[in-house]
Design an enzyme around this catalytic site. Structure first.
Site, PDB file in Angstrom:
ATOM      1  N   GLY A  17      30.021  -8.449 -43.105  1.00 37.24           N
ATOM      2  CA  GLY A  17      31.332  -8.912 -42.913  1.00 37.24           C
ATOM      3  C   GLY A  17      31.644  -9.256 -44.870  1.00 37.24           C
ATOM      4  N   GLY A  19      30.550 -11.427 -46.724  1.00 41.57           N
ATOM      5  CA  GLY A  19      29.642 -11.013 -47.498  1.00 41.57           C
ATOM      6  C   GLY A  19      29.177 -10.032 -47.947  1.00 41.57           C
ATOM      7  N   TYR A 148      37.185 -26.405 -36.942  1.00 42.66           N
ATOM      8  CA  TYR A 148      36.945 -25.503 -38.189  1.00 42.66           C
ATOM      9  C   TYR A 148      37.745 -25.242 -39.153  1.00 42.66           C
ATOM     10  CZ  TYR A 148      36.723 -20.809 -39.966  1.00 42.66           C
ATOM     11  OH  TYR A 148      36.736 -19.639 -40.456  1.00 42.66           O
TER      12      TYR A 148
END
Length: 246
Positions: A17, A19, A148
């Site tokens: 993703g 990163g 979240y």
């Protein structure tokens, strides 16, 4: 042009993703890059594909973070770039939340990110750049997203305080808050093809620019924050969501 030549960078959660894209971009700009992740097979494959160093480490465990900092200090010395990217999705309604739901998200997204910064401060060079991956939901109020969203709002608060604390060393601390982004994490929601397309279409319909972001869009901002063009920027949150949160 290699704008980051000679710099050393660490990207947590760099095996997929955002990163992965950030590690690729930082390397393309000349940086020596280290990536981390929890799954050894995924970390080693990504490291080999990218041509970078991979270290297995779980951001959800403080002892693992401390071990990672010690390994990096011993093998690489000090860092110039720290991208605290690793994170997980999760949550429920406030009424229906379970303690394990709360701990799962907070241990990685907030506690883990906090202690990654904390334990890496001693091995950051003066003038280094720290970038947190936050989210546009940190300032939104969607139902069933309290855990979240709170984890990312907490990160934004820590980011600003860290920017003040580390300013005497000219270490800059900023956050990037993506909105709907086409990454592997969306495939982990367990949706069939039709449901996944429906989710994408819904997010696109709510985004004024009528498209989803990409991991590469975020990666370019990580590189920007890490370079000389951003030496007068600290304590900033940059929202990159195509107008979703307007």
């Amino acid at each position: 042009m290699e704008t980051l030549k000679g710099k050393k960078a660490l990207v947590t959660g760099g095996n997929s993703g955002i990163g992965y894209a950030a590690a690729k971009e930082l390397k393309a700009q000349g940086a020596e890059v280290i990536i981390t992740g929890r799954r050894e097979d995924a970390v080693q494959k990504a490291a080999a594909d990218l041509g970078v160093t991979g270290i297995v480490s779980d951001q959800g465990k403080v002892a693992a973070i401390e071990d990672l900092a010690a390994q990096v200090a011993e093998k690489f010395g000090k860092l110039d770039i720290l991208f605290i990217n690793a994170g997980v999705l999760g949550g429920a309604s406030i009424e229906g939340a379970k303690e394990e739901d709360f701990d799962y998200v907070m241990d990685v997204n907030f506690k883990g990110a906090f202690f990654t910064l904390s334990r890496f401060i001693p091995i950051l060079n003066d003038g280094a750049s720290v970038v947190f991956l936050s989210s546009n939901v940190a300032s939104m109020n969607a139902a069933n997203a309290s855990i979240y969203s709170s984890s990312k709002a907490a990160i934004n608060s820590v980011m600003k305080i860290a920017a003040a604390e580390l300013a005497p060393r000219k270490i800059r601390v900023n956050a990037i808050s993506p909105g709907p982004t086409q990454t592997e994490i969306l495939n982990k929601l367990g949706l069939d093809d039709a449901s996944r397309k429906g989710l994408d279409d819904h997010m696109i319909s709510k985004t004024p620019l009528r498209k989803l972001g990409t991991a590469e869009d975020v990666a370019k901002l990580v590189s920007y924050f890490s370079g000389d063009a951003a030496t007068f920027i600290t304590g900033a949150e940059l929202i990159i969501d195509g107008g979703f949160s307007l």
